[in-house]
Motif scaffolding. Sequence first.
Motif, mmCIF file in Angstrom:
data_model
loop_
_atom_site.group_PDB
_atom_site.id
_atom_site.type_symbol
_atom_site.label_atom_id
_atom_site.label_comp_id
_atom_site.label_asym_id
_atom_site.label_seq_id
_atom_site.Cartn_x
_atom_site.Cartn_y
_atom_site.Cartn_z
ATOM 1 N N ARG A 120 35.206 33.418 39.295
ATOM 2 C CA ARG A 120 34.930 34.854 39.308
ATOM 3 C C ARG A 120 33.608 35.180 38.616
ATOM 4 O O ARG A 120 32.853 36.046 39.067
ATOM 5 N N GLY A 121 33.318 34.477 37.522
ATOM 6 C CA GLY A 121 32.072 34.711 36.810
ATOM 7 C C GLY A 121 30.865 34.445 37.693
ATOM 8 O O GLY A 121 29.880 35.197 37.667
ATOM 9 N N PHE A 122 30.939 33.384 38.497
ATOM 10 C CA PHE A 122 29.834 33.082 39.407
ATOM 11 C C PHE A 122 29.737 34.123 40.516
ATOM 12 O O PHE A 122 28.635 34.565 40.870
ATOM 13 N N LEU A 123 30.875 34.532 41.054
ATOM 14 C CA LEU A 123 30.877 35.528 42.134
ATOM 15 C C LEU A 123 30.270 36.845 41.666
ATOM 16 O O LEU A 123 29.569 37.522 42.427
ATOM 17 N N ILE A 144 29.774 40.126 43.830
ATOM 18 C CA ILE A 144 31.103 40.140 44.442
ATOM 19 C C ILE A 144 32.116 40.387 43.335
ATOM 20 O O ILE A 144 32.164 39.644 42.346
ATOM 21 N N ARG A 145 32.914 41.431 43.481
ATOM 22 C CA ARG A 145 33.860 41.806 42.423
ATOM 23 C C ARG A 145 35.277 41.911 42.976
ATOM 24 O O ARG A 145 35.481 42.386 44.094
ATOM 25 N N ILE A 146 36.219 41.474 42.158
ATOM 26 C CA ILE A 146 37.637 41.463 42.548
ATOM 27 C C ILE A 146 38.426 42.302 41.556
ATOM 28 O O ILE A 146 38.365 42.063 40.341
ATOM 29 N N THR A 147 39.143 43.280 42.057
ATOM 30 C CA THR A 147 39.984 44.129 41.209
ATOM 31 C C THR A 147 41.367 44.235 41.837
ATOM 32 O O THR A 147 41.555 43.945 43.027
ATOM 33 N N SER A 148 42.333 44.646 41.045
ATOM 34 C CA SER A 148 43.686 44.832 41.570
ATOM 35 C C SER A 148 44.419 45.856 40.729
ATOM 36 O O SER A 148 44.042 46.133 39.588
ATOM 37 N N ARG A 149 45.465 46.412 41.316
ATOM 38 C CA ARG A 149 46.307 47.354 40.574
ATOM 39 C C ARG A 149 47.715 47.310 41.144
ATOM 40 O O ARG A 149 47.917 47.092 42.341
ATOM 41 N N VAL A 150 48.682 47.490 40.280
ATOM 42 C CA VAL A 150 50.076 47.571 40.696
ATOM 43 C C VAL A 150 50.319 48.978 41.236
ATOM 44 O O VAL A 150 50.130 49.966 40.526
ATOM 45 N N THR A 151 50.717 49.078 42.491
ATOM 46 C CA THR A 151 50.929 50.390 43.117
ATOM 47 C C THR A 151 52.397 50.777 43.192
ATOM 48 O O THR A 151 52.718 51.963 43.326
ATOM 49 N N GLU A 152 53.284 49.785 43.126
ATOM 50 C CA GLU A 152 54.725 50.069 43.168
ATOM 51 C C GLU A 152 55.479 49.099 42.270
ATOM 52 O O GLU A 152 55.121 47.926 42.179
ATOM 53 N N ILE A 153 56.514 49.599 41.626
ATOM 54 C CA ILE A 153 57.495 48.766 40.928
ATOM 55 C C ILE A 153 58.870 49.302 41.296
ATOM 56 O O ILE A 153 59.148 50.488 41.093
ATOM 57 N N GLY A 154 59.692 48.451 41.860
ATOM 58 C CA GLY A 154 61.036 48.883 42.261
ATOM 59 C C GLY A 154 61.014 50.012 43.270
ATOM 60 O O GLY A 154 61.925 50.838 43.296
ATOM 61 N N ALA A 196 47.812 46.060 45.026
ATOM 62 C CA ALA A 196 46.667 46.278 45.907
ATOM 63 C C ALA A 196 45.484 45.491 45.353
ATOM 64 O O ALA A 196 45.074 45.686 44.206
ATOM 65 N N LEU A 197 44.953 44.579 46.158
ATOM 66 C CA LEU A 197 43.850 43.702 45.754
ATOM 67 C C LEU A 197 42.609 44.091 46.548
ATOM 68 O O LEU A 197 42.662 44.206 47.775
ATOM 69 N N THR A 198 41.499 44.310 45.864
ATOM 70 C CA THR A 198 40.259 44.733 46.516
ATOM 71 C C THR A 198 39.118 43.801 46.124
ATOM 72 O O THR A 198 38.924 43.512 44.945
ATOM 73 N N ILE A 199 38.364 43.340 47.133
ATOM 74 C CA ILE A 199 37.214 42.462 46.897
ATOM 75 C C ILE A 199 35.998 43.146 47.511
ATOM 76 O O ILE A 199 35.929 43.336 48.724
ATOM 77 N N THR A 200 35.050 43.529 46.684
ATOM 78 C CA THR A 200 33.861 44.226 47.157
ATOM 79 C C THR A 200 32.623 43.355 47.008
ATOM 80 O O THR A 200 32.597 42.405 46.214
ATOM 81 N N GLY A 201 31.583 43.687 47.785
ATOM 82 C CA GLY A 201 30.324 42.957 47.697
ATOM 83 C C GLY A 201 30.291 41.674 48.496
ATOM 84 O O GLY A 201 29.299 40.939 48.448
ATOM 85 N N VAL A 202 31.349 41.390 49.261
ATOM 86 C CA VAL A 202 31.380 40.168 50.061
ATOM 87 C C VAL A 202 30.423 40.335 51.248
ATOM 88 O O VAL A 202 30.541 41.295 52.007
ATOM 89 N N ASP A 227 32.464 45.029 54.636
ATOM 90 C CA ASP A 227 33.251 46.085 54.004
ATOM 91 C C ASP A 227 34.165 45.461 52.949
ATOM 92 O O ASP A 227 34.347 44.236 52.903
ATOM 93 N N ALA A 228 34.749 46.302 52.133
ATOM 94 C CA ALA A 228 35.675 45.817 51.112
ATOM 95 C C ALA A 228 36.849 45.098 51.772
ATOM 96 O O ALA A 228 37.390 45.566 52.780
ATOM 97 N N ILE A 229 37.218 43.962 51.211
ATOM 98 C CA ILE A 229 38.421 43.267 51.673
ATOM 99 C C ILE A 229 39.602 43.886 50.935
ATOM 100 O O ILE A 229 39.678 43.832 49.703
ATOM 101 N N GLU A 230 40.485 44.506 51.702
ATOM 102 C CA GLU A 230 41.635 45.203 51.131
ATOM 103 C C GLU A 230 42.907 44.438 51.483
ATOM 104 O O GLU A 230 43.208 44.229 52.658
ATOM 105 N N ILE A 231 43.640 44.015 50.457
ATOM 106 C CA ILE A 231 44.842 43.210 50.655
ATOM 107 C C ILE A 231 46.008 43.841 49.902
ATOM 108 O O ILE A 231 45.863 44.252 48.744
#
Length: 337
Positions: free
Chosen positions: A135-138, A143-153, A180-186, A260-264
């Motif tokens: 990740r440090g090299f990316l 290129i940046r990778i972020t994520s967030r928890v959108t649902e629990i239960g 939700a996982l987002t990768i930008t700058g790819v 575009d952003a990779i949205e997973i």
Amino acid sequence: MGKNISITLFGESHGKGVGALITGLPPHIPVDEAAIDRALARRRPGGRYDTTRKEPDPWEILSGTYRGKTTGDPLAIWIPNKDTKSQDYEHMPYRPGHGDYTAHVKTFGADDPRGAGHRSGRLTAPLVAAGAIARGFLEKQNIRITSRVTEIGGEQSPAAQEKALEKAKQEKDSLGGIVALTITGVPIGLGGTRDASAQSALAHALYAVGAVKSVAFGAGEGAARLKGSQNNDPYIEENGVVHTTTNNAGGILGGITTGDAIEITVAVKPTPSIGKKQHTVDREGRNTELEIKGRHDTALVRRIPPVLEAAAAIAILDLWIERQKEIALHQIIGESQ
């Protein structure tokens, strides 16, 4: 994993420790020790609904670096185990939701049953450490990778999630969730068709995380309910740059990144270790009841984001390296004409 980078995780949950061996990393990649510490701290339990197992994760790199940079040789990361309670697994029956029984059959009875052994979520620690290097090299390539928890239960608001977590904890049960996982700058052009697909590479990396049950890109299963006119992402040219006005594809078309952003969207199962009584079979093949007394997370989805980011970083770095080889070859061919 990948064509250029290979990562092997080793060790057991209740063994001496866990680690990662990474081959194929280019030389001169800076190793940011503080970044590794931060990544491991994010994964580490610490809340009311997390396991009480306290592992300080005093990692060390055994090989593959010199003066703070990778050498290009195999890089080995080692993290010793400090807080094991193997007695909790004495005479433990096959735990529902775990790989205990399948591992027992697969290994002809040679499996380590303590905390799931080599199949334990404990092995995500060295994955996170390795991912921090990638990740440090990316990030130097923007290129940046972020994520967030959108649902629990099944709940989306923090207040409703807290209520669901408390109820599950009181009932000695557990919850799953969505990340939700987002990768930008790819850049455009990573990946390829079929087995070289960027989508396949990312899915392979994410599904290698044991708790992951589904991986969806862009609109995901929602695309099945749309018309082509709704799901297609229209192209537009602005100031000499071609891009799309929407991103239902999730940043990948034909297996190739679009720019575009990779949205997973990643679905994570409920923690299988629960205190609630369950029916199972013991290791002598007899029907029995099980109430797990050990330590476990009420919802492991709360701690999984840095793990998913690490897996994605390794996959993206591998795709990036492959693309650089393609670009270099294209330039050589162009110069020879």
